[in-house]
Design an enzyme around this catalytic site. Structure first.
Site, PDB file in Angstrom:
ATOM      1  N   ARG A 262       0.908  -1.160  -0.136  1.00 11.88           N
ATOM      2  CA  ARG A 262      -0.022  -0.019  -0.100  1.00 11.88           C
ATOM      3  C   ARG A 262       0.799   1.074  -0.035  1.00 11.88           C
ATOM      4  O   ARG A 262       1.685   1.309   0.808  1.00 11.88           O
ATOM      5  CB  ARG A 262      -0.959  -0.128   1.131  1.00 11.88           C
ATOM      6  CG  ARG A 262      -2.078  -1.240   1.367  1.00 11.88           C
ATOM      7  CD  ARG A 262      -2.953  -1.207   2.559  1.00 11.88           C
ATOM      8  NE  ARG A 262      -3.650  -2.457   2.266  1.00 11.88           N
ATOM      9  CZ  ARG A 262      -4.545  -2.664   3.230  1.00 11.88           C
ATOM     10  NH1 ARG A 262      -4.796  -1.876   4.462  1.00 11.88           N
ATOM     11  NH2 ARG A 262      -5.344  -3.879   2.991  1.00 11.88           N
ATOM     12  N   ARG A 277       2.267   1.326  10.218  1.00 11.54           N
ATOM     13  CA  ARG A 277       1.740   1.632   8.843  1.00 11.54           C
ATOM     14  C   ARG A 277       2.671   1.428   7.825  1.00 11.54           C
ATOM     15  O   ARG A 277       3.750   2.231   7.702  1.00 11.54           O
ATOM     16  CB  ARG A 277       1.257   3.188   8.891  1.00 11.54           C
ATOM     17  CG  ARG A 277       0.286   3.632   7.800  1.00 11.54           C
ATOM     18  CD  ARG A 277      -0.339   4.879   7.965  1.00 11.54           C
ATOM     19  NE  ARG A 277      -1.031   4.960   9.355  1.00 11.54           N
ATOM     20  CZ  ARG A 277      -2.374   4.452   9.165  1.00 11.54           C
ATOM     21  NH1 ARG A 277      -3.006   4.282   8.060  1.00 11.54           N
ATOM     22  NH2 ARG A 277      -3.177   4.768  10.375  1.00 11.54           N
ATOM     23  N   GLU A 349      -6.678  -0.772  15.227  1.00 12.10           N
ATOM     24  CA  GLU A 349      -7.050  -1.777  14.246  1.00 12.10           C
ATOM     25  C   GLU A 349      -6.305  -2.879  13.905  1.00 12.10           C
ATOM     26  O   GLU A 349      -4.980  -2.483  13.483  1.00 12.10           O
ATOM     27  CB  GLU A 349      -7.696  -1.279  13.094  1.00 12.10           C
ATOM     28  CG  GLU A 349      -8.514  -1.928  12.209  1.00 12.10           C
ATOM     29  CD  GLU A 349      -8.481  -1.618  10.500  1.00 12.10           C
ATOM     30  OE1 GLU A 349      -8.359  -2.375   9.692  1.00 12.10           O
ATOM     31  OE2 GLU A 349      -8.362  -0.419  10.437  1.00 12.10           O
ATOM     32  N   SER A 352     -10.555  -6.193   9.847  1.00 14.63           N
ATOM     33  CA  SER A 352     -11.631  -5.322   9.515  1.00 14.63           C
ATOM     34  C   SER A 352     -12.433  -6.539   8.675  1.00 14.63           C
ATOM     35  O   SER A 352     -11.941  -6.900   7.631  1.00 14.63           O
ATOM     36  CB  SER A 352     -11.388  -4.075   8.568  1.00 14.63           C
ATOM     37  OG  SER A 352     -12.541  -3.335   8.377  1.00 14.63           O
ATOM     38  N   ARG A 392       0.584  -6.162  12.689  1.00 16.96           N
ATOM     39  CA  ARG A 392       0.058  -5.519  13.870  1.00 16.96           C
ATOM     40  C   ARG A 392      -0.189  -6.737  15.009  1.00 16.96           C
ATOM     41  O   ARG A 392       0.099  -6.364  16.124  1.00 16.96           O
ATOM     42  CB  ARG A 392      -1.323  -4.988  13.461  1.00 16.96           C
ATOM     43  CG  ARG A 392      -0.899  -3.820  12.559  1.00 16.96           C
ATOM     44  CD  ARG A 392      -2.312  -2.871  12.457  1.00 16.96           C
ATOM     45  NE  ARG A 392      -1.922  -1.717  11.924  1.00 16.96           N
ATOM     46  CZ  ARG A 392      -2.661  -0.666  11.673  1.00 16.96           C
ATOM     47  NH1 ARG A 392      -3.747  -0.396  12.418  1.00 16.96           N
ATOM     48  NH2 ARG A 392      -2.219   0.451  11.043  1.00 16.96           N
TER      49      ARG A 392
END
Length: 427
Positions: A262, A277, A349, A352, A392
């Protein structure tokens, strides 16, 4: 993608749903274009009827010896042919314009999704486990990893730039163990089929799962026009594109452990320390293909599978339902699972899970044939979720299992994947 007929018949419902989402898109432009297309199609049909009648008249005129009438009618047919060809070209242009507009309209949130502008409108529905207590000030993952000499951001930056990490030794091993543990859990306990999919995909695959055209800035494109996947959702969901499945084969459940890529466009200044991130990270992805009648139950099941990973790891987390202003473009309803990070003293988070209805299926033309029915094939429903983000999860394990001397205990469920190792950094 939404059904244009549904939009035409439910323009007010769509506008209210878009308002709940905080979207500036309106049904008016698409409805006007659709009306233009329908009027144009009527004209095309009239011209085609006129051409057919005129073609019959040519034969009659020739049979009766009326050469003048035959010649005049032939010219009329030629004019109509040109008119029809131009009209068909215009039809394609209008269709392209409609499809481009449809591609910008987000999915309709389910009625039970809370209305809100941003993450402050999300609603907690579950709190699982308890926060770990420490008799010392817990450190963040990057402090622990750098002190152990097993997490290197400087060397990663020299070779790749910011938002990359080099893991070494037992931390690299722990990351691998987490991914293996997740896939084993989902395949053995929850019936997902493991898949090793392509990491490079074409435009139509990303269009099918709604990353294109709207989110191209979030992606990495190669020089030959392919794209690096931002999540294995893209590859796994597109396994059924342009297919008609038998209802008896549903649900299909896929899982894959892959790198994800990403660009993190728009995240400048956010989470710049550590590996929260990243441009490249591993994720265990979950995808389900179902019938419309079973998709909501499948959503609960998928979320439970992701939660089970964290429960087995002994991590405290909460599950929230996202409000309309915080949910993804293709989602009807989304649950976020947020793990507790004691080093940050915050929930972050880690998964999801979304149900998308037939929104993606329409873009992929993925359908199924209902059992025992002669009706036309119906669009499948698609779901996707993280089961979970490996990087994460690594952060969460490091921060929750840290010891005062800077070492990290290995959770019991991971030890079989670590050759029995019980502690990282033990003297």
């Amino acid at each position: 993608m939404l059904d244009i007929k549904w939009i035409r018949d439910n323009a007010e419902v769509l506008d209210e749903a878009l308002k709940r989402r905080g979207s500036a898109v309106s049904s008016s432009e698409i409805v006007l274009l659709d009306e233009k297309r329908r009027q144009h199609l009527k004209s095309l049909q009239d011209w085609q009827s006129q051409r057919n009648e005129a073609s019959k008249l040519i034969g009659k005129a020739k049979a009766s010896g009326d050469a003048a009438l035959a010649d005049e009618t032939m010219r009329t047919v030629a004019d109509l042919k040109t008119k029809i060809q131009d009209g068909e070209k215009l039809e394609r242009e209008i269709d392209a314009e409609i499809n481009a507009l449809l591609a910008t309209i987000p999915n309709i949130p389910l009625a039970e999704v809370p209305t809100g502008a941003d993450e402050s409108g999300n609603v907690e529905i579950r709190l699982v486990g308890e926060k770990r207590s420490f008799d010392f000030q817990p450190k963040e993952h990057f402090e622990l990893g750098e002190a152990l000499g097993l997490m290197d951001f400087e060397r990663a930056a020299r070779m790749s730039g910011s938002r990359f990490t080099v893991l070494r030794g037992d931390l690299a091993r722990l990351e691998r163990a987490l991914g293996q543990f997740m896939v084993e859990t989902h395949t053995r306990e929850f019936g997902y089929e493991e898949v090793s999919p392509p990491l490079l995909v074409r435009d139509e695959a990303l269009f099918g799962t709604s990353q294109l055209p709207k989110f191209s800035e979030d992606l990495f494109q190669t020089t030959d026009g392919r794209w690096l996947i931002p999540t294995a959702e893209v590859s796994l969901t597109n396994l059924v594109r342009e297919e008609i499945l038998d209802e008896a084969s549903l649900p299909l459940r896929f899982t894959a452990l892959t790198p994800s890529f990403r660009s993190e466009a728009g995240s400048a200044g956010r989470d710049t320390r550590g590996m929260l991130r990243q441009h490249q990270f591993y994720k265990a992805e979950l995808v389900s293909i179902t019938t419309p009648e079973t998709s909501l139950a499948e959503h609960e099941r998928m979320t439970a599978a992701a939660e089970a990973v964290l429960t087995k790891l002994g991590l405290h987390f909460r599950t929230v339902v996202l409000c309309t202003g915080d949910m993804g473009f293709s989602s009807q309803k989304t649950y976020d699972i947020e793990v507790w990070l004691p080093g940050q003293n915050a929930y972050r988070e880690i998964s999801s899970c979304s149900v998308c209805g037939d929104f993606q299926a329409r873009r992929m033309n993925a359908r199924y044939r209902p059992a025992g029915e002669k009706a036309a094939p119906r669009f499948v429903h698609t779901l996707n979720g993280s089961g979970t983000a490996v990087g994460r999860a690594l952060i969460a394990v490091m921060e929750n299992y840290q010891q005062q001397d800077g070492s990290i205990l290995v959770p019991e469920v991971l030890r079989p994947f670590m050759g029995g190792l019980e502690r990282i950094g033990a003297n």
